[in-house]
Design a protein around this motif. Structure first.
Motif, mmCIF file in Angstrom:
data_model
loop_
_atom_site.group_PDB
_atom_site.id
_atom_site.type_symbol
_atom_site.label_atom_id
_atom_site.label_comp_id
_atom_site.label_asym_id
_atom_site.label_seq_id
_atom_site.Cartn_x
_atom_site.Cartn_y
_atom_site.Cartn_z
ATOM 1 N N UNK A 198 0.768 -1.233 0.000
ATOM 2 C CA UNK A 198 0.000 0.000 0.000
ATOM 3 C C UNK A 198 0.802 1.287 0.000
ATOM 4 N N UNK A 199 2.118 1.184 -0.081
ATOM 5 C CA UNK A 199 2.975 2.373 -0.099
ATOM 6 C C UNK A 199 4.007 2.277 -1.218
ATOM 7 N N UNK A 200 4.488 3.437 -1.626
ATOM 8 C CA UNK A 200 5.590 3.518 -2.580
ATOM 9 C C UNK A 200 6.869 3.763 -1.793
ATOM 10 N N UNK A 201 7.879 2.935 -2.005
ATOM 11 C CA UNK A 201 9.157 3.062 -1.307
ATOM 12 C C UNK A 201 10.202 3.622 -2.262
ATOM 13 N N UNK A 202 11.000 4.562 -1.760
ATOM 14 C CA UNK A 202 12.043 5.198 -2.561
ATOM 15 C C UNK A 202 13.295 5.360 -1.706
ATOM 16 N N UNK A 203 14.428 5.433 -2.379
ATOM 17 C CA UNK A 203 15.700 5.700 -1.711
ATOM 18 C C UNK A 203 15.861 7.211 -1.620
ATOM 19 N N UNK A 222 6.563 14.948 -2.690
ATOM 20 C CA UNK A 222 5.969 13.652 -2.367
ATOM 21 C C UNK A 222 5.430 13.658 -0.944
ATOM 22 N N UNK A 223 4.185 13.169 -0.774
ATOM 23 C CA UNK A 223 3.489 13.144 0.515
ATOM 24 C C UNK A 223 3.948 11.933 1.321
ATOM 25 N N UNK A 224 4.337 12.164 2.563
ATOM 26 C CA UNK A 224 4.868 11.096 3.401
ATOM 27 C C UNK A 224 4.693 11.429 4.873
ATOM 28 N N UNK A 225 5.130 10.532 5.709
ATOM 29 C CA UNK A 225 5.126 10.747 7.154
ATOM 30 C C UNK A 225 6.577 10.754 7.629
ATOM 31 N N UNK A 226 6.978 11.850 8.259
ATOM 32 C CA UNK A 226 8.345 11.982 8.768
ATOM 33 C C UNK A 226 8.587 10.978 9.893
ATOM 34 N N UNK A 277 6.118 6.600 0.560
ATOM 35 C CA UNK A 277 5.387 7.777 0.103
ATOM 36 C C UNK A 277 4.009 7.347 -0.370
ATOM 37 N N UNK A 278 3.054 8.253 -0.280
ATOM 38 C CA UNK A 278 1.678 7.961 -0.691
ATOM 39 C C UNK A 278 1.377 8.463 -2.095
ATOM 40 N N UNK A 279 1.883 9.651 -2.445
ATOM 41 C CA UNK A 279 1.564 10.233 -3.739
ATOM 42 C C UNK A 279 2.532 11.382 -4.019
ATOM 43 N N UNK A 280 2.383 11.959 -5.205
ATOM 44 C CA UNK A 280 3.234 13.089 -5.592
ATOM 45 C C UNK A 280 2.378 14.184 -6.201
ATOM 46 N N UNK A 281 2.916 15.397 -6.209
ATOM 47 C CA UNK A 281 2.234 16.499 -6.889
ATOM 48 C C UNK A 281 3.275 17.484 -7.384
ATOM 49 N N UNK A 323 5.416 17.024 3.118
ATOM 50 C CA UNK A 323 5.937 16.871 1.762
ATOM 51 C C UNK A 323 7.465 16.830 1.754
ATOM 52 N N UNK A 324 8.013 15.883 1.000
ATOM 53 C CA UNK A 324 9.461 15.835 0.795
ATOM 54 C C UNK A 324 9.758 16.312 -0.619
ATOM 55 N N UNK A 325 10.820 17.070 -0.761
ATOM 56 C CA UNK A 325 11.240 17.548 -2.082
ATOM 57 C C UNK A 325 11.751 16.378 -2.914
ATOM 58 N N UNK A 326 11.383 16.357 -4.170
ATOM 59 C CA UNK A 326 11.851 15.317 -5.081
ATOM 60 C C UNK A 326 13.381 15.294 -5.163
ATOM 61 N N UNK A 327 14.030 16.439 -5.019
ATOM 62 C CA UNK A 327 15.483 16.504 -5.072
ATOM 63 C C UNK A 327 16.167 15.764 -3.942
#
Length: 130
Positions: free
Chosen positions: A48-53, A99-103, A80-84, A110-114
């Motif tokens: 149910x989540x998207x995982x990224x490095x 990207x929407x996430x929980x710290x 992450x749940x989604x992006x905008x 929101x976390x910066x894509x960079x």
């Protein structure tokens, strides 16, 4: 007897220093290659989540016109749940992506894509909090 061993000790120390200096560029190259490899890998979907490095210590920002840091990611793999697309936040391939996430402290934001090394195109755009 101590004076006879001193030159040998100095020679040993110099040899060790040269070995470490020679190894430093190789270690840096390996780190750069690992980062480049991670950048080529996409985010992946699991449970149910998207995982990224991502970058360790990356800030997570609140919503709104005057965002503030609400928390940080202390891990290097986060979900992450989604992006905008929104305000410009970096000079990377997606300079306006968030990207929407929980710290790690439990705050949502929101976390910066960079700050994410993985390719974030697979993360869906909707639904996302506005």
């Amino acid at each position: 007897m101590v004076t006879k061993r001193l030159p040998a000790l100095l020679l040993g120390a110099a040899t060790l220093a040269m070995s470490l200096a020679a190894a430093a560029p190789a270690a840096q190259a390996a780190t750069t290659a690992a980062t480049a490899s991670a950048a080529a890998d996409p985010c992946w979907y699991q449970s149910g989540n998207w995982y990224c490095v991502n970058r360790r210590g990356a800030p997570v920002w609140s919503r709104g016109d005057n965002p503030v840091v609400v928390g940080y990611m202390n891990t290097t793999t986060s979900w992450f749940k989604c992006r905008k697309e929104g305000a410009r936040n970096n000079n990377g391939p997606h300079p306006n992506r968030w990207l929407w996430t929980q710290a790690d402290n439990g705050a949502w934001g929101w976390m910066k894509d960079g700050d994410i090394y993985s390719e974030t195109n697979p993360v869906p755009g909707l639904p996302c909090p506005r």
